[in-house]
Design a protein around this motif. Structure first.
Motif, mmCIF file in Angstrom:
data_model
loop_
_atom_site.group_PDB
_atom_site.id
_atom_site.type_symbol
_atom_site.label_atom_id
_atom_site.label_comp_id
_atom_site.label_asym_id
_atom_site.label_seq_id
_atom_site.Cartn_x
_atom_site.Cartn_y
_atom_site.Cartn_z
ATOM 1 N N GLN A 188 0.875 -1.170 0.000
ATOM 2 C CA GLN A 188 0.000 0.000 0.000
ATOM 3 C C GLN A 188 0.916 1.225 0.000
ATOM 4 N N VAL A 189 0.497 2.276 -0.679
ATOM 5 C CA VAL A 189 1.329 3.479 -0.803
ATOM 6 C C VAL A 189 0.578 4.676 -0.242
ATOM 7 N N ILE A 190 1.288 5.477 0.543
ATOM 8 C CA ILE A 190 0.705 6.727 1.043
ATOM 9 C C ILE A 190 1.533 7.880 0.473
ATOM 10 N N ARG A 191 0.864 8.760 -0.265
ATOM 11 C CA ARG A 191 1.555 9.880 -0.907
ATOM 12 C C ARG A 191 1.212 11.176 -0.205
ATOM 13 N N ARG A 192 2.250 11.927 0.138
ATOM 14 C CA ARG A 192 2.064 13.274 0.685
ATOM 15 C C ARG A 192 3.078 14.161 -0.031
ATOM 16 N N PRO A 193 2.882 15.481 -0.027
ATOM 17 C CA PRO A 193 3.869 16.337 -0.706
ATOM 18 C C PRO A 193 5.267 16.151 -0.107
ATOM 19 N N GLY A 194 6.185 15.609 -0.892
ATOM 20 C CA GLY A 194 7.549 15.408 -0.415
ATOM 21 C C GLY A 194 7.792 14.076 0.273
ATOM 22 N N VAL A 195 6.762 13.269 0.443
ATOM 23 C CA VAL A 195 6.917 11.970 1.118
ATOM 24 C C VAL A 195 6.140 10.889 0.374
ATOM 25 N N PHE A 196 6.743 9.727 0.249
ATOM 26 C CA PHE A 196 6.118 8.579 -0.419
ATOM 27 C C PHE A 196 6.393 7.377 0.476
#
Ligand SMILES: [Zn+2]
Length: 430
Positions: A188-196
């Motif tokens: 599962q992938v969680i994407r945030r600005p500047g973080v993966f």
């Protein structure tokens, strides 16, 4: 060991620099919407020798398969991804269905599989050929750069065509870190600005916490490294034990997390000319419950330095990571700040009185003693207070390029010689 208001000294964290690996055979790098480069001009030559001619034919068949699979990942065509697998190998098929789903979950801007050299393969049946294959990819989304990793695929002729018959025959021969986060169970992938963040499927709540903690940590690390830190950092925090790391143990220590380099090569099959283009953080699966902003800040500080070179003395490498980490920890609350102060006092009382030199690289994780990290932290903190963070990071960046002239560079950037820094540290403890 617990200290103060719960500020713990995590087990040793290490920055690992693996050798750049990578190759080129026929198949080219391609992105969605761009035609694949089937051959590199000037590479094809006449091969008179029958063995070489046979190898060329296998290679051409393998290149077609590899390109079909890369395109299938980009277009979401599972049938095409699986069509060259040996139908008799059900376990292989199951693995590759999972692999395909994971690759789709990650999302790629570009991906290519490059055939590298054929390897002697005593595990496979005669008539088969095992190849080292280099996967060059760029994740979709802002801030990701092209990166290479390697695979070992075995191909064999069956019913008049070449099939991919196995994917682990070369496991022992490839780079230690070749097993990627997507090579195991569902992710599962969680994407945030500047973080993966990559976690095991079903671990989304944990992944979102890691992402939130990462944003807090990165805000502090970016103040230190500015644009030297890559725009987007990947954190791998999976349940599986062997993603990227084979051993979580150093002699005498456990390891909570690694900062590992990402390597690229525009000639991806060439093992010698790869370049470090960034880094990612891998959390020890057993330490997942203890991931916090402090640990992440420590590792992100290593990531920010990974492209600079590896000549930096370890007291500065780990001392700066600890410095940033404790800044983040102390910012959490008055209670945490008091815990950090208490730990600082303990190191001053226990370790600075007898200090002769800063921790030396060769004995950093062994003979120096319990407070290697703590002493390094205080040395860096003292430097930052005395001359400011910019001079410290400029020293770091220049000394990283060379193992020579450390003494001279320390003096040039900070005004301190090492004996002066040690004396100043000791004086601050009195
Ligand atoms: Zn470290």
């Amino acid at each position: 060991m617990g200290i103060g208001m719960g500020v713990r000294r995590w087990v040793v964290r290490v920055v690992v620099v693996v050798t750049a690996t990578s190759v080129l055979a026929g198949a080219g790098w391609f992105a969605l919407g761009r035609a694949p480069l089937l051959d590199v001009p000037g590479v094809s030559r006449r091969l008179a020798d029958p063995a070489a001619e046979a190898e060329r034919k296998v290679g051409a068949a393998v290149d077609v398969i590899l390109q079909r699979r890369a395109r299938a990942v980009l277009t979401g065509d599972q049938a095409a991804f699986l069509q060259d697998l040996d139908p008799a190998n059900a376990a292989l098929r199951r693995r590759h269905i999972q692999l395909f789903r994971n690759l789709r979950t990650l999302g790629f801007r570009a991906i290519a599989y490059h055939r590298a050299e054929v390897w002697l393969n005593d595990k496979a049946a005669s008539g088969s050929s095992a190849f080292r294959v280099v996967m060059r990819y760029q994740l979709a989304g802002p801030g990701h750069v092209p990166t290479v990793t390697e695979l070992g695929y075995t191909f064999a002729p069956k019913a008049g065509r070449w099939l991919l018959v196995d994917d682990d025959d070369l496991d022992a021969d490839l780079d230690e870190a070749h097993r990627q986060p997507w090579d195991f169970g569902p992710i599962q992938v969680i994407r945030r600005p500047g973080v993966f963040v990559i976690v095991s499927a079903g671990d989304g709540a944990f992944g979102r916490k890691v992402a939130a903690d990462s944003l807090v940590a990165l805000a502090e690390v970016r103040k230190v490294w500015l644009s030297r830190l890559q725009p987007t950092v990947i954190v791998v925090a999976m349940k599986e034990r062997e993603a990227l790391v084979r051993s979580w143990q150093l002699p005498g220590h456990g390891i909570a997390a690694f900062a590992m380099p990402l390597v690229d090569n525009t000639v991806p099959t060439d093992r010698t000319t790869g370049k470090v283009v960034g880094g990612w953080v891998v959390i020890n699966p057993k330490e997942r419950k203890d991931v916090d902003t402090g640990l992440l800040a420590h590792e992100f500080t290593h990531v920010g330095a990974v492209r600079l070179g590896d000549g930096t003395p370890l007291w500065l490498v780990e001392g700066l990571a600890e410095y940033v980490s404790y800044q983040v920890v102390a910012d959490r609350s008055r209670g945490w700040a008091m815990g950090v102060e208490k730990y600082r006092d303990e190191i001053r009382a226990d370790s600075l009185a007898d200090l002769k030199v800063l921790p030396i690289d060769g004995v950093f994780h062994g003979d120096f003693g319990e407070d290697t990290y703590g002493v390094s932290w205080l040395a860096v903190e003292h430097l930052v207070k005395a001359v400011g963070i910019r001079k410290v990071t400029n020293f770091y960046a220049e000394v990283a390029k060379s193992t020579e002239d450390r003494e001279q560079l320390l003096r040039k950037h900070t005004g301190f010689t090492e004996p002066q820094l040690v004396a100043a540290l000791k004086a601050s403890a009195r």
